[in-house]
Design an enzyme around this catalytic site. Structure first.
Site, PDB file in Angstrom:
ATOM      1  N   GLY A  31      26.171  88.047  12.639  1.00 17.04           N
ATOM      2  CA  GLY A  31      27.121  88.818  11.847  1.00 17.04           C
ATOM      3  C   GLY A  31      26.517  89.837  10.899  1.00 17.04           C
ATOM      4  O   GLY A  31      25.593  90.579  11.245  1.00 17.04           O
ATOM      5  N   ILE A  32      27.047  89.856   9.688  1.00 24.29           N
ATOM      6  CA  ILE A  32      26.656  90.879   8.712  1.00 24.29           C
ATOM      7  C   ILE A  32      25.184  90.714   8.315  1.00 24.29           C
ATOM      8  O   ILE A  32      24.448  91.691   8.178  1.00 24.29           O
ATOM      9  CB  ILE A  32      27.573  90.806   7.461  1.00 24.29           C
ATOM     10  CG1 ILE A  32      29.043  91.044   7.862  1.00 24.29           C
ATOM     11  CG2 ILE A  32      27.144  91.822   6.413  1.00 24.29           C
ATOM     12  CD1 ILE A  32      30.052  90.842   6.743  1.00 24.29           C
ATOM     13  N   ASP A  77      19.305  75.116   5.116  1.00 27.98           N
ATOM     14  CA  ASP A  77      20.726  75.093   4.780  1.00 27.98           C
ATOM     15  C   ASP A  77      20.808  75.426   3.291  1.00 27.98           C
ATOM     16  O   ASP A  77      20.378  74.632   2.447  1.00 27.98           O
ATOM     17  CB  ASP A  77      21.298  73.690   5.058  1.00 27.98           C
ATOM     18  CG  ASP A  77      22.788  73.611   4.752  1.00 27.98           C
ATOM     19  OD1 ASP A  77      23.278  74.489   4.018  1.00 27.98           O
ATOM     20  OD2 ASP A  77      23.446  72.679   5.250  1.00 27.98           O
ATOM     21  N   VAL A  78      21.339  76.602   2.970  1.00 24.28           N
ATOM     22  CA  VAL A  78      21.313  77.036   1.564  1.00 24.28           C
ATOM     23  C   VAL A  78      22.173  76.161   0.651  1.00 24.28           C
ATOM     24  O   VAL A  78      22.081  76.253  -0.575  1.00 24.28           O
ATOM     25  CB  VAL A  78      21.734  78.522   1.392  1.00 24.28           C
ATOM     26  CG1 VAL A  78      20.721  79.461   2.007  1.00 24.28           C
ATOM     27  CG2 VAL A  78      23.139  78.781   1.895  1.00 24.28           C
ATOM     28  N   ASN A 105      23.584  86.425   1.341  1.00 18.86           N
ATOM     29  CA  ASN A 105      24.587  86.742   2.365  1.00 18.86           C
ATOM     30  C   ASN A 105      25.254  85.500   2.938  1.00 18.86           C
ATOM     31  O   ASN A 105      26.454  85.506   3.204  1.00 18.86           O
ATOM     32  CB  ASN A 105      23.915  87.533   3.502  1.00 18.86           C
ATOM     33  CG  ASN A 105      24.790  87.589   4.739  1.00 18.86           C
ATOM     34  OD1 ASN A 105      25.827  88.249   4.751  1.00 18.86           O
ATOM     35  ND2 ASN A 105      24.397  86.857   5.777  1.00 18.86           N
ATOM     36  N   ALA A 106      24.471  84.425   3.131  1.00 17.93           N
ATOM     37  CA  ALA A 106      25.034  83.240   3.807  1.00 17.93           C
ATOM     38  C   ALA A 106      26.303  82.787   3.090  1.00 17.93           C
ATOM     39  O   ALA A 106      26.337  82.670   1.860  1.00 17.93           O
ATOM     40  CB  ALA A 106      23.998  82.117   3.826  1.00 17.93           C
ATOM     41  N   GLY A 107      27.317  82.549   3.848  1.00 19.54           N
ATOM     42  CA  GLY A 107      28.567  82.109   3.261  1.00 19.54           C
ATOM     43  C   GLY A 107      29.504  81.649   4.360  1.00 19.54           C
ATOM     44  O   GLY A 107      29.260  81.908   5.541  1.00 19.54           O
ATOM     45  N   SER A 157      33.492  89.511  -0.991  1.00 16.22           N
ATOM     46  CA  SER A 157      34.589  89.756  -0.047  1.00 16.22           C
ATOM     47  C   SER A 157      35.738  90.383  -0.829  1.00 16.22           C
ATOM     48  O   SER A 157      35.867  90.154  -2.038  1.00 16.22           O
ATOM     49  CB  SER A 157      35.057  88.425   0.559  1.00 16.22           C
ATOM     50  OG  SER A 157      36.394  88.511   1.004  1.00 16.22           O
ATOM     51  N   TYR A 170      38.219  80.287  -0.734  1.00 16.24           N
ATOM     52  CA  TYR A 170      37.264  81.337  -0.366  1.00 16.24           C
ATOM     53  C   TYR A 170      37.303  82.454  -1.425  1.00 16.24           C
ATOM     54  O   TYR A 170      36.254  82.923  -1.893  1.00 16.24           O
ATOM     55  CB  TYR A 170      37.637  81.871   1.014  1.00 16.24           C
ATOM     56  CG  TYR A 170      36.684  82.886   1.595  1.00 16.24           C
ATOM     57  CD1 TYR A 170      35.415  82.512   2.026  1.00 16.24           C
ATOM     58  CD2 TYR A 170      37.069  84.214   1.747  1.00 16.24           C
ATOM     59  CE1 TYR A 170      34.546  83.443   2.593  1.00 16.24           C
ATOM     60  CE2 TYR A 170      36.212  85.151   2.311  1.00 16.24           C
ATOM     61  CZ  TYR A 170      34.952  84.764   2.724  1.00 16.24           C
ATOM     62  OH  TYR A 170      34.098  85.701   3.285  1.00 16.24           O
TER      63      TYR A 170
HETATM   64  N1  LIG Z   1      33.117  88.642   8.522  1.00 15.95           N
HETATM   65  C1  LIG Z   1      33.933  89.011   7.564  1.00 15.95           C
HETATM   66  O1  LIG Z   1      35.058  89.457   7.826  1.00 15.95           O
HETATM   67  C2  LIG Z   1      33.527  88.902   6.133  1.00 15.95           C
HETATM   68  C3  LIG Z   1      34.321  89.544   5.186  1.00 15.95           C
HETATM   69  C4  LIG Z   1      33.970  89.455   3.865  1.00 15.95           C
HETATM   70  C5  LIG Z   1      32.854  88.757   3.495  1.00 15.95           C
HETATM   71  N2  LIG Z   1      32.074  88.143   4.435  1.00 15.95           N
HETATM   72  C6  LIG Z   1      30.905  87.377   3.968  1.00 15.95           C
HETATM   73  O2  LIG Z   1      29.745  87.878   4.610  1.00 15.95           O
HETATM   74  C7  LIG Z   1      28.779  86.822   4.727  1.00 15.95           C
HETATM   75  C8  LIG Z   1      28.330  86.733   6.187  1.00 15.95           C
HETATM   76  O3  LIG Z   1      29.473  86.475   6.979  1.00 15.95           O
HETATM   77  P1  LIG Z   1      29.514  86.678   8.550  1.00 15.95           P
HETATM   78  O4  LIG Z   1      30.891  87.029   8.891  1.00 15.95           O
HETATM   79  O5  LIG Z   1      28.401  87.553   8.967  1.00 15.95           O
HETATM   80  O6  LIG Z   1      29.242  85.175   9.002  1.00 15.95           O
HETATM   81  P2  LIG Z   1      28.627  84.561  10.358  1.00 15.95           P
HETATM   82  O7  LIG Z   1      28.889  85.472  11.461  1.00 15.95           O
HETATM   83  O8  LIG Z   1      29.127  83.177  10.431  1.00 15.95           O
HETATM   84  O9  LIG Z   1      27.068  84.508  10.033  1.00 15.95           O
HETATM   85  C9  LIG Z   1      26.645  83.726   8.960  1.00 15.95           C
HETATM   86  C10 LIG Z   1      25.159  83.632   8.931  1.00 15.95           C
HETATM   87  O10 LIG Z   1      24.797  82.769   7.850  1.00 15.95           O
HETATM   88  C11 LIG Z   1      24.166  81.583   8.350  1.00 15.95           C
HETATM   89  N3  LIG Z   1      24.636  80.468   7.531  1.00 15.95           N
HETATM   90  C12 LIG Z   1      25.891  80.026   7.384  1.00 15.95           C
HETATM   91  N4  LIG Z   1      25.916  78.959   6.564  1.00 15.95           N
HETATM   92  C13 LIG Z   1      24.646  78.749   6.183  1.00 15.95           C
HETATM   93  C14 LIG Z   1      24.025  77.800   5.360  1.00 15.95           C
HETATM   94  N5  LIG Z   1      24.710  76.832   4.750  1.00 15.95           N
HETATM   95  N6  LIG Z   1      22.703  77.877   5.170  1.00 15.95           N
HETATM   96  C15 LIG Z   1      21.978  78.830   5.790  1.00 15.95           C
HETATM   97  N7  LIG Z   1      22.502  79.754   6.581  1.00 15.95           N
HETATM   98  C16 LIG Z   1      23.839  79.708   6.790  1.00 15.95           C
HETATM   99  C17 LIG Z   1      24.560  81.501   9.819  1.00 15.95           C
HETATM  100  O11 LIG Z   1      23.607  80.825  10.617  1.00 15.95           O
HETATM  101  P3  LIG Z   1      23.751  79.231  10.911  1.00 15.95           P
HETATM  102  O12 LIG Z   1      25.196  78.966  11.170  1.00 15.95           O
HETATM  103  O13 LIG Z   1      22.861  79.008  12.076  1.00 15.95           O
HETATM  104  O14 LIG Z   1      23.251  78.546   9.689  1.00 15.95           O
HETATM  105  C18 LIG Z   1      24.576  82.967  10.179  1.00 15.95           C
HETATM  106  O15 LIG Z   1      23.281  83.486  10.369  1.00 15.95           O
HETATM  107  C19 LIG Z   1      29.460  85.576   4.215  1.00 15.95           C
HETATM  108  O16 LIG Z   1      29.089  85.348   2.880  1.00 15.95           O
HETATM  109  C20 LIG Z   1      30.940  85.905   4.303  1.00 15.95           C
HETATM  110  O17 LIG Z   1      31.682  85.175   3.387  1.00 15.95           O
HETATM  111  C21 LIG Z   1      32.399  88.193   5.757  1.00 15.95           C
END
Ligand SMILES: NC(=O)c1ccc[n+]([C@@H]2O[C@H](COP(=O)([O-])OP(=O)(O)OC[C@H]3O[C@@H](n4cnc5c(N)ncnc54)[C@H](OP(=O)(O)O)[C@@H]3O)[C@@H](O)[C@H]2O)c1
Length: 450
Positions: A31-32, A77-78, A105-107, A157, A170
């Site tokens: 993702g991001i 795991d953060v 970023n992780a969330g 977000s 969230y």
């Molecule tokens: N996508 C959206 O629409 C959106 C909108 C607003 C904000 N955001 C924010 O942007 C950030 C990234 O979101 P995304 O959509 O890119 O998510 P994603 O596609 O699920 O990717 C998340 C990344 O973080 C890692 N991760 C998740 N939980 C973790 C943990 N506890 N410890 C270490 N690594 C972890 C995942 O790898 P593993 O699962 O292998 O650990 C993955 O590399 C987040 O904070 C999210 O809240 C996203």
């Protein structure tokens, strides 16, 4: 690059490079986060990342190696205090105790009505999103300070700014990150650590897969976004759309009009856009000043033309736009109307403040009204910047002392620091940013300290 190491960004190359910088991006395998790593590494930074899944992490590390990006990684795991400590120990070793950039970023998150949320939901989201980011900042502080030039970015977000259906927990976590950014921006500025937060809307990532598979959600959400589409994160998807990193960060082929470009911030903007490859037209009321600047720009190889124009005159504005139309063959990519600050009540600046507040609101209205024509509208709100306009005030020691005391970074700004922000908002790289008012003020507008 030298600029990253010595804390200066006075020249163009230093402003747009991360060569020599070190960065930790949490959650970089999807993702991001994945895209953040590609962008930072593309600018020359050495990046460390983490994720919970070792196989995915290794796959990504191999992919980056093939691209000649300097990326290392740790399984972590953060949300686990022990994992976080281990991660930071590794970062310390890999980067020799110095870190320039921390991207939290992780969330994670999922929608649920408040009446159905369990203590487990609350704990899971707050621990992963807020507690981890807070603790990562604490652990990274000595390394960021040791680098001499630190920057923390939270991935928040829009749900931390506005209510989104069934995203209350969230939203709490993301609102917390936005406020943490303001607090740390003030508390750690003395250590030359800047802190900011980005707030994405809905972006097509693995986290959002269930939502993006729901056609009704995509239609409804896209309808809510003036630009008419949701965000993209996949590098592959961007490539398919004919985008590449070089294109995202270039203005080659773009035509720009910058009003008031012979002095101060406007002058900086003309040069920044021209260095990024744009053809620029500018104007000033003073013909001699304008000609002097045009000669200098020609000697430097910039594509800049200019007209004498007082933009407060309707007749002269029309004349200017006629010249722009013929210079650029009826097409204009960028219009920069030079603007100043309008966020705070500054002594004796009420009329000026009202005029700038009007621009901030005009930005939001145009961002909605003209998005359908693929015109993005944004606004920069500078604090005190050293230019001919402020020269007189900045000769007054009492004023400077009073001003700088209120600015967490402890200094007034330079025109280039605003120009770079304007340039970013004009670049294809910012093509999902629309309707925003962004301050370039060293943190003055978030500082509640006396
Ligand atoms: N996508 C959206 O629409 C959106 C909108 C607003 C904000 N955001 C924010 O942007 C950030 C990234 O979101 P995304 O959509 O890119 O998510 P994603 O596609 O699920 O990717 C998340 C990344 O973080 C890692 N991760 C998740 N939980 C973790 C943990 N506890 N410890 C270490 N690594 C972890 C995942 O790898 P593993 O699962 O292998 O650990 C993955 O590399 C987040 O904070 C999210 O809240 C996203």
């Amino acid at each position: 690059m030298e600029g990253v190491q010595n804390g200066k960004c006075g020249n163009f190359a230093d402003r747009w490079s991360l060569v020599g910088a070190t960065a930790l991006v949490t959650g970089g395998t999807k993702g991001i986060g994945f895209c953040i790593i590609e962008e930072l590494a593309g600018f020359g930074a050495a990046v460390h990342t983490c994720s919970r899944n070792e196989a995915e992490l290794n796959k990504c590390l191999q992919e980056w190696k093939k691209k000649n990006f300097k990326v290392t990684g740790t399984v972590c795991d953060v949300s686990s205090p022990a994992d976080r400590e281990r991660l930071m120990e590794e970062v310390k070793t890999v980067f020799d105790g110095k870190l320039n950039i921390l991207v939290n970023n992780a969330g994670t998150g999922y929608p649920k009505p408040v009446t159905q949320c369990t203590p487990g939901d609350y704990k899971f989201m707050t621990t992963t999103n807020v507690e981890s980011a807070f603790a990562m900042c604490q652990l990274a502080h000595p390394l960021l300070k040791a680098s001499g030039r630190g920057s923390i970015v939270f991935n928040s977000s829009i749900s931390g700014i506005m209510a989104l259906e069934f995203l209350s927990i969230y939203g709490i976590t993301k609102g917390a990150l936005n406020q943490l950014a303001r607090s740390l921006a003030c508390e750690w500025a003395k250590d030359n650590i800047r802190v900011n937060s980005v707030a994405p809307g809905a972006v097509d990532t693995p986290l959002m897969k269930p939502a993006f598979e729901n056609k009704e959600f995509v239609t409804r959400e896209s309808h809510n976004v003036p630009l008419g589409r949701l965000g993209k994160s996949s590098a592959k998807k961007m490539m398919a759309d004919g985008e590449n990193a070089a294109g995202r960060w270039s203005l080659l082929g773009a035509a720009a009009l910058v009003t008031g470009g012979t002095k101060g911030i406007g002058h900086g903007i003309v040069e920044e856009l021209a260095r990024l490859g744009a053809a620029v037209h500018t104007c000033s009321r003073n013909e001699a000043d304008l000609n002097k600047c045009l000669r200098k720009w020609e000697a430097e190889g910039f594509k800049v033309t200019g007209s004498v124009c007082d933009v407060s005159s309707p007749v002269e504005r029309e004349k200017l736009m006629e010249i722009v139309r013929s210079t650029f063959d009826g097409k204009l990519n960028i219009l920069v109307c030079n603007a100043g600050t309008g966020f705070m009540a500054v002594d004796y600046l009420s009329v000026y403040g009202a005029s700038k507040g009007a621009l901030n609101q005009l930005t939001r209205s145009l961002a909605c009204e003209w998005a359908g024509d693929n015109i993005r509208t944004n606004c920069v709100a500078p604090g005190t910047i050293r230019t001919p306009l402020t020269e007189h005030g900045l000769q007054n020691d009492d004023f400077v002392k009073k001003e700088t005391h209120r600015i967490p970074l402890g200094r007034v700004g330079d025109p280039e620091e605003v120009a770079a922000l304007v340039a970013f908002l004009c670049l294809p790289a910012s093509r999902y940013i629309n309707g925003q008012v962004i301050c370039a003020d060293g943190g003055r507008t978030v500082n509640g300290n006396i």
